[in-house]
Design a protein around this motif. Structure first.
Motif, PDB file in Angstrom:
ATOM      1  N   ILE A 111       0.832  -1.202   0.000  1.00  0.00           N
ATOM      2  CA  ILE A 111       0.000   0.000   0.000  1.00  0.00           C
ATOM      3  C   ILE A 111       0.865   1.249   0.000  1.00  0.00           C
ATOM      4  O   ILE A 111       0.475   2.299  -0.526  1.00  0.00           O
ATOM      5  N   VAL A 112       2.076   1.148   0.542  1.00  0.00           N
ATOM      6  CA  VAL A 112       2.969   2.308   0.611  1.00  0.00           C
ATOM      7  C   VAL A 112       3.381   2.762  -0.786  1.00  0.00           C
ATOM      8  O   VAL A 112       3.335   3.949  -1.102  1.00  0.00           O
ATOM      9  N   LYS A 131      11.175  -3.458 -14.851  1.00  0.00           N
ATOM     10  CA  LYS A 131      10.565  -3.642 -13.533  1.00  0.00           C
ATOM     11  C   LYS A 131      11.160  -2.635 -12.554  1.00  0.00           C
ATOM     12  O   LYS A 131      12.382  -2.558 -12.405  1.00  0.00           O
ATOM     13  N   PHE A 132      10.293  -1.890 -11.903  1.00  0.00           N
ATOM     14  CA  PHE A 132      10.714  -0.907 -10.909  1.00  0.00           C
ATOM     15  C   PHE A 132      10.368  -1.416  -9.517  1.00  0.00           C
ATOM     16  O   PHE A 132       9.229  -1.832  -9.267  1.00  0.00           O
ATOM     17  N   ASN A 133      11.342  -1.384  -8.614  1.00  0.00           N
ATOM     18  CA  ASN A 133      11.168  -1.802  -7.220  1.00  0.00           C
ATOM     19  C   ASN A 133      11.517  -0.622  -6.306  1.00  0.00           C
ATOM     20  O   ASN A 133      12.570  -0.611  -5.662  1.00  0.00           O
ATOM     21  N   PRO A 134      10.646   0.378  -6.241  1.00  0.00           N
ATOM     22  CA  PRO A 134      10.994   1.618  -5.525  1.00  0.00           C
ATOM     23  C   PRO A 134      11.288   1.428  -4.042  1.00  0.00           C
ATOM     24  O   PRO A 134      12.026   2.223  -3.443  1.00  0.00           O
ATOM     25  N   LEU A 135      10.694   0.397  -3.429  1.00  0.00           N
ATOM     26  CA  LEU A 135      10.877   0.170  -1.995  1.00  0.00           C
ATOM     27  C   LEU A 135      12.022  -0.796  -1.695  1.00  0.00           C
ATOM     28  O   LEU A 135      12.153  -1.254  -0.553  1.00  0.00           O
ATOM     29  N   ALA A 136      12.842  -1.100  -2.681  1.00  0.00           N
ATOM     30  CA  ALA A 136      13.896  -2.106  -2.504  1.00  0.00           C
ATOM     31  C   ALA A 136      14.739  -1.854  -1.264  1.00  0.00           C
ATOM     32  O   ALA A 136      15.105  -2.789  -0.545  1.00  0.00           O
ATOM     33  N   ASN A 137      15.044  -0.603  -0.987  1.00  0.00           N
ATOM     34  CA  ASN A 137      15.920  -0.272   0.138  1.00  0.00           C
ATOM     35  C   ASN A 137      15.161   0.054   1.424  1.00  0.00           C
ATOM     36  O   ASN A 137      15.791   0.368   2.447  1.00  0.00           O
ATOM     37  N   TYR A 138      13.840  -0.015   1.368  1.00  0.00           N
ATOM     38  CA  TYR A 138      13.037   0.222   2.566  1.00  0.00           C
ATOM     39  C   TYR A 138      13.073  -1.007   3.472  1.00  0.00           C
ATOM     40  O   TYR A 138      13.172  -2.137   3.010  1.00  0.00           O
ATOM     41  N   THR A 139      12.962  -0.778   4.769  1.00  0.00           N
ATOM     42  CA  THR A 139      12.807  -1.867   5.719  1.00  0.00           C
ATOM     43  C   THR A 139      11.340  -1.949   6.137  1.00  0.00           C
ATOM     44  O   THR A 139      10.540  -1.041   5.861  1.00  0.00           O
ATOM     45  N   SER A 140      11.001  -3.022   6.836  1.00  0.00           N
ATOM     46  CA  SER A 140       9.645  -3.142   7.364  1.00  0.00           C
ATOM     47  C   SER A 140       9.334  -1.965   8.283  1.00  0.00           C
ATOM     48  O   SER A 140       8.208  -1.436   8.282  1.00  0.00           O
ATOM     49  N   GLU A 141      10.321  -1.533   9.046  1.00  0.00           N
ATOM     50  CA  GLU A 141      10.125  -0.385   9.936  1.00  0.00           C
ATOM     51  C   GLU A 141       9.816   0.874   9.141  1.00  0.00           C
ATOM     52  O   GLU A 141       8.939   1.668   9.518  1.00  0.00           O
ATOM     53  N   ASP A 142      10.511   1.078   8.007  1.00  0.00           N
ATOM     54  CA  ASP A 142      10.242   2.235   7.153  1.00  0.00           C
ATOM     55  C   ASP A 142       8.801   2.205   6.647  1.00  0.00           C
ATOM     56  O   ASP A 142       8.114   3.233   6.622  1.00  0.00           O
ATOM     57  N   VAL A 143       8.370   1.024   6.238  1.00  0.00           N
ATOM     58  CA  VAL A 143       7.013   0.862   5.711  1.00  0.00           C
ATOM     59  C   VAL A 143       5.979   1.259   6.758  1.00  0.00           C
ATOM     60  O   VAL A 143       5.053   2.038   6.495  1.00  0.00           O
ATOM     61  N   ASN A 170       6.403   3.013   9.531  1.00  0.00           N
ATOM     62  CA  ASN A 170       6.510   4.429   9.886  1.00  0.00           C
ATOM     63  C   ASN A 170       5.720   5.277   8.896  1.00  0.00           C
ATOM     64  O   ASN A 170       5.031   6.226   9.282  1.00  0.00           O
ATOM     65  N   TYR A 171       5.807   4.923   7.620  1.00  0.00           N
ATOM     66  CA  TYR A 171       5.076   5.651   6.582  1.00  0.00           C
ATOM     67  C   TYR A 171       3.570   5.480   6.776  1.00  0.00           C
ATOM     68  O   TYR A 171       2.812   6.456   6.738  1.00  0.00           O
ATOM     69  N   ILE A 172       3.139   4.236   6.987  1.00  0.00           N
ATOM     70  CA  ILE A 172       1.706   3.967   7.151  1.00  0.00           C
ATOM     71  C   ILE A 172       1.141   4.724   8.357  1.00  0.00           C
ATOM     72  O   ILE A 172       0.077   5.354   8.272  1.00  0.00           O
ATOM     73  N   ARG A 173       1.868   4.682   9.465  1.00  0.00           N
ATOM     74  CA  ARG A 173       1.362   5.336  10.679  1.00  0.00           C
ATOM     75  C   ARG A 173       1.414   6.856  10.570  1.00  0.00           C
ATOM     76  O   ARG A 173       0.491   7.553  10.987  1.00  0.00           O
ATOM     77  N   MET A 174       2.504   7.358  10.013  1.00  0.00           N
ATOM     78  CA  MET A 174       2.671   8.810   9.937  1.00  0.00           C
ATOM     79  C   MET A 174       1.610   9.449   9.049  1.00  0.00           C
ATOM     80  O   MET A 174       1.049  10.500   9.374  1.00  0.00           O
ATOM     81  N   LEU A 175       1.321   8.804   7.913  1.00  0.00           N
ATOM     82  CA  LEU A 175       0.382   9.386   6.957  1.00  0.00           C
ATOM     83  C   LEU A 175      -1.027   8.827   7.113  1.00  0.00           C
ATOM     84  O   LEU A 175      -1.940   9.239   6.397  1.00  0.00           O
ATOM     85  N   GLU A 176      -1.186   7.882   8.054  1.00  0.00           N
ATOM     86  CA  GLU A 176      -2.500   7.314   8.364  1.00  0.00           C
ATOM     87  C   GLU A 176      -3.216   6.805   7.112  1.00  0.00           C
ATOM     88  O   GLU A 176      -4.396   7.109   6.878  1.00  0.00           O
ATOM     89  N   ILE A 177      -2.505   6.024   6.325  1.00  0.00           N
ATOM     90  CA  ILE A 177      -3.107   5.449   5.124  1.00  0.00           C
ATOM     91  C   ILE A 177      -3.722   4.091   5.478  1.00  0.00           C
ATOM     92  O   ILE A 177      -3.399   3.498   6.505  1.00  0.00           O
ATOM     93  N   PRO A 178      -4.638   3.597   4.655  1.00  0.00           N
ATOM     94  CA  PRO A 178      -5.295   2.316   4.964  1.00  0.00           C
ATOM     95  C   PRO A 178      -4.285   1.167   4.993  1.00  0.00           C
ATOM     96  O   PRO A 178      -3.242   1.224   4.331  1.00  0.00           O
ATOM     97  N   TYR A 179      -4.607   0.131   5.753  1.00  0.00           N
ATOM     98  CA  TYR A 179      -3.791  -1.090   5.728  1.00  0.00           C
ATOM     99  C   TYR A 179      -4.697  -2.285   5.995  1.00  0.00           C
ATOM    100  O   TYR A 179      -5.799  -2.152   6.544  1.00  0.00           O
TER     101      TYR A 179
END
Length: 243
Positions: free
Chosen positions: A44-45, A168-180, A182-191
């Protein structure tokens, strides 16, 4: 644009350390026939990021027929939240009916998930990707042993053909689960509400279970199989790269 006019190696090196938004911007600028694959899990991120750059981003999802009820509800929530059309891909009914008639509904527990995923996921995805120039995924390096070398941009070795290369684009390749998260909680997006019950990596209901504290997220997927083979084929190039 086609692969012939897009220098994958150059852009992969140049964008290796750039933000997911910068990678998405590059993809959206260079490809008109570009699709984002959304599974109904923590990718979703990447959907949220892409939608904020271009609200007309084209999105598809795979309906295997075996997803959790919560995932189906989440897909509908996302469709309404972003006011987007999500193209739902289904398995070929004749191939699926023949497989179930011969091997039953739970053959994968005894013989591995390859054949079931091949019918329910890979064939519909191949059908979709055969007509597009590039696609976006939510893959991350920290998701499993098969993904530790995932680049931010690549030629898709699993779905390209000798006549046509797929980017093929993998924009979150360098993101960690924690980054994901943090993004979901900070921006309050659906999950997906399954995340509240210990599910981290979410796939089909029979092949997904919650993980315990300190367990790796992919231990909840195909738990009866060896860790280095935990790809359903959507990202089969990861396995090819490791052999």
């Amino acid at each position: 644009m086609s692969q012939e006019h897009f220098n994958v190696e150059q852009f992969a090196a140049e964008y290796a350390g750039k933000s997911p938004q910068q990678i998405l911007q590059l993809a959206l600028e260079h490809f008109d026939d570009l699709w984002l694959s959304f599974s109904g899990a923590d990718d979703i991120v990447v959907l949220d990021m892409a939608w904020k750059i271009n609200p007309d981003i084209r999105v598809f999802t795979l309906d295997t027929g075996r997803l959790h009820p919560e995932t189906y509800r989440f897909l509908e929530q996302v469709r309404k939240h972003y006011d987007i059309r999500i193209e739902v891909l289904s398995p070929d009914h004749q191939a699926l009916e023949a497989y179930v008639a011969e091997k039953g509904l739970f053959d994968f527990y005894e013989n591995g998930h390859g054949e079931c995923c091949g019918i329910r996921k890979i064939a519909p995805l191949r059908r979709k990707l055969s007509g597009v120039d590039a696609w976006i995924t939510g893959q991350r390096k920290d998701q499993s042993p098969t993904r530790t070398n995932v680049p931010v941009i690549e030629v898709d070795s699993a779905f390209s053909t000798p006549e046509r290369s797929l980017i093929k684009f993998n924009p979150l390749a360098n993101y960690t689960s924690e980054d994901v998260w943090n993004y979901i909680r900070m921006l309050e997006i659906p999950y997906n509400s399954l995340h509240e019950r210990g599910f981290v990596s979410i796939g089909c209901e029979p092949c997904t279970r919650p993980v315990l504290p300190n367990q790796h997220e992919r231990e909840g997927r195909w738990w009866w199989e060896e860790a280095t083979q935990k790809e359903c084929g959507l990202h089969g190039g990861n396995l090819i790269a490791k052999t």
